[in-house]
Design a protein around this motif. Structure first.
Motif, PDB file in Angstrom:
ATOM      1  N   SER A   1      38.193  -1.529 -10.131  1.00 45.23           N
ATOM      2  CA  SER A   1      39.575  -2.003 -10.144  1.00 45.23           C
ATOM      3  C   SER A   1      39.637  -3.479  -9.757  1.00 45.23           C
ATOM      4  O   SER A   1      38.735  -4.018  -9.120  1.00 45.23           O
ATOM      5  CB  SER A   1      40.438  -1.173  -9.189  1.00 45.23           C
ATOM      6  N   TYR A   2      40.754  -4.114 -10.133  1.00 44.26           N
ATOM      7  CA  TYR A   2      40.905  -5.552  -9.972  1.00 44.26           C
ATOM      8  C   TYR A   2      42.268  -5.861  -9.359  1.00 44.26           C
ATOM      9  O   TYR A   2      43.299  -5.414  -9.876  1.00 44.26           O
ATOM     10  CB  TYR A   2      40.765  -6.228 -11.331  1.00 44.26           C
ATOM     11  N   ILE A   3      42.255  -6.621  -8.263  1.00 44.64           N
ATOM     12  CA  ILE A   3      43.479  -7.066  -7.598  1.00 44.64           C
ATOM     13  C   ILE A   3      43.482  -8.581  -7.628  1.00 44.64           C
ATOM     14  O   ILE A   3      42.683  -9.235  -6.964  1.00 44.64           O
ATOM     15  CB  ILE A   3      43.547  -6.532  -6.150  1.00 44.64           C
TER      16      ILE A   3
ATOM     17  N   SER B   1      39.332   1.381 -12.667  1.00 43.46           N
ATOM     18  CA  SER B   1      39.621   0.383 -13.702  1.00 43.46           C
ATOM     19  C   SER B   1      41.091   0.007 -13.814  1.00 43.46           C
ATOM     20  O   SER B   1      41.533  -0.473 -14.853  1.00 43.46           O
ATOM     21  CB  SER B   1      39.104   0.861 -15.069  1.00 43.46           C
ATOM     22  N   VAL B   2      41.864   0.188 -12.752  1.00 46.36           N
ATOM     23  CA  VAL B   2      43.234  -0.341 -12.716  1.00 46.36           C
ATOM     24  C   VAL B   2      43.162  -1.858 -12.595  1.00 46.36           C
ATOM     25  O   VAL B   2      42.366  -2.399 -11.818  1.00 46.36           O
ATOM     26  CB  VAL B   2      44.027   0.257 -11.544  1.00 46.36           C
ATOM     27  N   LEU B   3      44.001  -2.553 -13.350  1.00 44.51           N
ATOM     28  CA  LEU B   3      43.998  -4.012 -13.361  1.00 44.51           C
ATOM     29  C   LEU B   3      45.376  -4.524 -12.972  1.00 44.51           C
ATOM     30  O   LEU B   3      46.366  -4.244 -13.644  1.00 44.51           O
ATOM     31  CB  LEU B   3      43.636  -4.536 -14.754  1.00 44.51           C
ATOM     32  N   LEU B   4      45.430  -5.292 -11.882  1.00 43.26           N
ATOM     33  CA  LEU B   4      46.677  -5.901 -11.427  1.00 43.26           C
ATOM     34  C   LEU B   4      46.618  -7.398 -11.669  1.00 43.26           C
ATOM     35  O   LEU B   4      45.751  -8.088 -11.122  1.00 43.26           O
ATOM     36  CB  LEU B   4      46.895  -5.653  -9.927  1.00 43.26           C
ATOM     37  N   ALA B   5      47.542  -7.920 -12.466  1.00 43.75           N
ATOM     38  CA  ALA B   5      47.639  -9.363 -12.643  1.00 43.75           C
ATOM     39  C   ALA B   5      48.256  -9.991 -11.391  1.00 43.75           C
ATOM     40  O   ALA B   5      48.655  -9.290 -10.449  1.00 43.75           O
ATOM     41  CB  ALA B   5      48.457  -9.681 -13.893  1.00 43.75           C
TER      42      ALA B   5
END
Length: 238
Positions: free
Chosen positions: A104-106, A121-125
């Motif tokens: 995942s990406y923060i 694999s959640v993606l936070l802009a």
């Protein structure tokens, strides 16, 4: 006492509590405040510079700190390959008791509330806010500056381009509100009356604005739903 694998790289201005586990080949770069009893998996990157084209990236590996800081609370699980970037205009924040699954990406300036679940694999802009106990399914993507309300659930593969109200289930591309998150509300201690109120609002309202107005009729009643709506209205300037 912390347990830090010898292959992990810990560098920069870091304040760290106790009881943390940092796995092999993790790279943790300040400025960072890390609380207590966090589990950080192998190959995790915390503290890379904000991904902003105009940002001046470090020119020396020995001076890798670059950003406006990250604050991570206590009791979080941050699994393998997660990336959490430094703040750009503010601070990137992760609360307490979050479960952030692998890859995942923060992004910069995000604010992840307490007890949030982010599946793999959640993606936070940038600048995304996740309300307390929100739950994002596998592969969800959230557009910058969006807000996911407290105890909301976003289904796997959704693309969130608009804010998501508290206590609802949303999914699809783009994500749309579909139902009440009754299971999540029950687990958080919401009353049956509160759950029924959300279900009725979603079923009867023609659009999100009507749902918000229906939610607001519950504002003067004590309980968790009133608190969740208050946070929503503070966020949206209502």
């Amino acid at each position: 006492m912390n347990s830090i694998h010898p292959t992990a790289i810990i560098q920069g201005d870091i304040t760290i509590g106790t009881g943390n586990v940092i796995g092999p080949f993790a790279v943790v770069t300040g400025p960072l405040v890390l609380g207590n009893d966090n589990w950080i998996g192998a190959g995790t990157f915390i503290g890379s510079p904000p991904e902003v084209r105009s940002w001046q990236h470090p020119t020396e590996t020995q001076d890798a700190s670059s950003g406006n800081g990250i604050i991570i609370g206590s009791g979080n699980v941050i699994r393998e390959g997660v990336q959490i970037h430094q703040g750009w205009r503010g601070t990137t924040r992760v609360g307490n008791d979050c479960f952030i699954m692998n890859q995942s990406y923060i992004a910069h300036d995000c604010n992840v509330g307490d007890s949030v679940t982010m599946a793999s694999s959640v993606l936070l802009a940038g600048h995304v806010v996740l309300g307390e106990a929100s739950n994002l399914g596998l592969g969800v993507k959230v557009h910058q500056h969006r807000y996911i309300g407290q105890t909301a659930m976003v289904g796997m593969g959704a693309v969130v381009t608009n804010d998501v109200l508290p206590c609802v289930i949303a999914y699809g591309v783009p994500a749309k509100m579909r139902d009440v998150n009754s299971v999540g509300m029950e687990r958080r201690g919401y009353s049956g009356v509160e759950i029924a109120h959300v279900r009725h609002a979603i079923a009867e309202a023609a659009d999100q604005e009507e749902i918000i107005r229906a939610f607001s009729t519950h504002m003067l009643k004590p309980g968790l739903l009133s608190s969740a709506i208050s946070h929503w209205e503070e966020r949206n300037g209502s």
